[in-house]
Design an enzyme around this catalytic site. Sequence first.
Site, PDB file in Angstrom:
ATOM      1  N   ASP A 129       0.837  -1.202   0.000  1.00 28.87           N
ATOM      2  CA  ASP A 129       0.000   0.000   0.000  1.00 28.87           C
ATOM      3  C   ASP A 129       0.866   1.244   0.000  1.00 28.87           C
ATOM      4  O   ASP A 129       1.964   1.240  -0.558  1.00 28.87           O
ATOM      5  CB  ASP A 129      -0.931  -0.052   1.228  1.00 28.87           C
ATOM      6  CG  ASP A 129      -2.303   0.518   0.942  1.00 28.87           C
ATOM      7  OD1 ASP A 129      -2.415   1.743   0.738  1.00 28.87           O
ATOM      8  OD2 ASP A 129      -3.266  -0.260   0.933  1.00 28.87           O
ATOM      9  N   ASP A 138      -1.929   2.958  17.910  1.00 31.10           N
ATOM     10  CA  ASP A 138      -2.698   1.723  17.772  1.00 31.10           C
ATOM     11  C   ASP A 138      -2.026   0.698  16.864  1.00 31.10           C
ATOM     12  O   ASP A 138      -2.589  -0.369  16.617  1.00 31.10           O
ATOM     13  CB  ASP A 138      -4.092   2.040  17.204  1.00 31.10           C
ATOM     14  CG  ASP A 138      -5.194   1.744  18.199  1.00 31.10           C
ATOM     15  OD1 ASP A 138      -4.900   1.181  19.268  1.00 31.10           O
ATOM     16  OD2 ASP A 138      -6.355   2.074  17.909  1.00 31.10           O
ATOM     17  N   HIS A 165      -3.832   5.979   3.436  1.00 30.96           N
ATOM     18  CA  HIS A 165      -4.583   4.797   3.021  1.00 30.96           C
ATOM     19  C   HIS A 165      -4.008   3.508   3.610  1.00 30.96           C
ATOM     20  O   HIS A 165      -4.739   2.677   4.153  1.00 30.96           O
ATOM     21  CB  HIS A 165      -4.586   4.729   1.491  1.00 30.96           C
ATOM     22  CG  HIS A 165      -5.411   3.624   0.924  1.00 30.96           C
ATOM     23  ND1 HIS A 165      -4.870   2.433   0.492  1.00 30.96           N
ATOM     24  CD2 HIS A 165      -6.737   3.523   0.707  1.00 30.96           C
ATOM     25  CE1 HIS A 165      -5.835   1.645   0.035  1.00 30.96           C
ATOM     26  NE2 HIS A 165      -6.973   2.293   0.149  1.00 30.96           N
ATOM     27  N   ASN A 178      -5.821  -2.102  22.978  1.00 28.25           N
ATOM     28  CA  ASN A 178      -5.069  -1.389  24.013  1.00 28.25           C
ATOM     29  C   ASN A 178      -5.877  -0.325  24.736  1.00 28.25           C
ATOM     30  O   ASN A 178      -5.326   0.620  25.291  1.00 28.25           O
ATOM     31  CB  ASN A 178      -3.840  -0.739  23.386  1.00 28.25           C
ATOM     32  CG  ASN A 178      -4.205   0.192  22.234  1.00 28.25           C
ATOM     33  OD1 ASN A 178      -5.379   0.390  21.914  1.00 28.25           O
ATOM     34  ND2 ASN A 178      -3.205   0.778  21.608  1.00 28.25           N
ATOM     35  N   ASN A 256     -13.613  -0.462  -7.137  1.00 31.41           N
ATOM     36  CA  ASN A 256     -14.720   0.451  -6.844  1.00 31.41           C
ATOM     37  C   ASN A 256     -15.411   0.933  -8.108  1.00 31.41           C
ATOM     38  O   ASN A 256     -15.820   2.077  -8.213  1.00 31.41           O
ATOM     39  CB  ASN A 256     -14.213   1.669  -6.061  1.00 31.41           C
ATOM     40  CG  ASN A 256     -13.691   1.305  -4.692  1.00 31.41           C
ATOM     41  OD1 ASN A 256     -13.900   0.194  -4.206  1.00 31.41           O
ATOM     42  ND2 ASN A 256     -13.006   2.232  -4.056  1.00 31.41           N
ATOM     43  N   TYR A 273      -7.133 -12.195 -10.819  1.00 34.02           N
ATOM     44  CA  TYR A 273      -6.372 -13.405 -11.079  1.00 34.02           C
ATOM     45  C   TYR A 273      -6.868 -14.551 -10.201  1.00 34.02           C
ATOM     46  O   TYR A 273      -7.281 -14.347  -9.050  1.00 34.02           O
ATOM     47  CB  TYR A 273      -4.880 -13.162 -10.830  1.00 34.02           C
ATOM     48  CG  TYR A 273      -4.287 -12.077 -11.700  1.00 34.02           C
ATOM     49  CD1 TYR A 273      -4.552 -12.032 -13.063  1.00 34.02           C
ATOM     50  CD2 TYR A 273      -3.475 -11.093 -11.153  1.00 34.02           C
ATOM     51  CE1 TYR A 273      -4.012 -11.036 -13.866  1.00 34.02           C
ATOM     52  CE2 TYR A 273      -2.920 -10.093 -11.941  1.00 34.02           C
ATOM     53  CZ  TYR A 273      -3.202 -10.062 -13.300  1.00 34.02           C
ATOM     54  OH  TYR A 273      -2.684  -9.077 -14.086  1.00 34.02           O
ATOM     55  N   SER A 323     -11.204  -1.316  -0.698  1.00 32.26           N
ATOM     56  CA  SER A 323      -9.924  -1.257   0.014  1.00 32.26           C
ATOM     57  C   SER A 323     -10.109  -1.506   1.505  1.00 32.26           C
ATOM     58  O   SER A 323      -9.190  -1.967   2.185  1.00 32.26           O
ATOM     59  CB  SER A 323      -9.271   0.111  -0.178  1.00 32.26           C
ATOM     60  OG  SER A 323      -8.579   0.198  -1.384  1.00 32.26           O
TER      61      SER A 323
END
Length: 378
Positions: A129, A138, A165, A178, A256, A273, A323
């Site tokens: 990404d 986090d 992203h 946490n 999308n 694929y 995504s």
Amino acid sequence: MKKLFTVWLALVLLAIPVQVGAFADEGSNTNQDYLVQFDGPASKGLIKAFGVDESDILHTYDHLPVVHVNLTDNQARGLANHPQISAVEENAEVQAFGQTVPWGVPHVQGTAAQNAGYTGAGLKVAILDTGIDRNHEDLFANVKGGHSVFTDSANNDPYYDESGHGTHVAGTVAAVDNDLGVVGVATQAELYAVKVLNNSGSGSYAGIAEGIEWSINNGMDIINMSLGGSQSSSILEQFSNLAYEEGLLVVAAAGNSGNRGGNNDTVGYPAKYNSVIAVAAVDQNNNRATFSSTGPAVEISAPGVSILSTTPGNNYAAFNGTSMASPHVAGVAAQVWQAKPGLSNVELRNLLNDTAVNLGGSNQYGHGLVQSLDAIQQ
């Protein structure tokens, strides 16, 4: 190559504001806790002059001329008007900033699997990404390494994610449990930031191929690719196939480019694929998101509408897109593989498909909604 991700971005306010009340009405004379600050050294004598008993002075601070004291409303008003008092404040309550469980996590039985002890511990997930902010509160405990396919100084740091992203995707896979921010599906999975998209969210098939190769060479278990393009590439397909043949589970966003009727064939590459699991997006009611690409290659569905997750700088935001759906499947796969380490990647893939909840037409939903605990208990 277009990035296949955010449709809308909505900021989410996590902080709970402290409520500081005004003084009570003139006629009220109830007792409350106050913080009283003197304009100069603290003087218990001044406090006592307003009829305050020694037992009502709860604490005297050392570093500021402040006392914690129990006062009636009339005493508080009187002290507030005294020239030797600089502040009289009610002792307002505060709360810990709680952790939010994004709706998608329990929707795929991620929470139920966590409660059964399956957190994806020991599984390595490569996030191909825009990078991951590894300093995020986090994520930092789970980000174990990374690689960038870029050589220029602006994009060669896999832990710098200007787009946000990749950090968002990573949080859905494995945000830490946490007591703050959000929680991911596989809260103890190991995350690897493989930067194949630049800071504006663009990349190339060559870069994706390099990221897949890095994942093979560095012993990844799962690859998540929340990205894609509309043009096929035999070389990219071969790299995807190679990863699958080497035992990795390869997961990608379907795209999308769907229409409202859900009757077109718009799944992008590499999701299209055969060696890659193409993930479609659904909302909280298990309806296909209208943007979610459709076609025979769609294999499974996961939450992809208003998904709250991590963004750079210890921030959080809700994104839409396939995504956001793909990392739910990657996280579930980590949980199930932890529970069933003897499975091959092919067996794991079949198990995820066999235990998914049927939602309707396979061109829109594939086998249906991925379910973690059902797969574990199968």
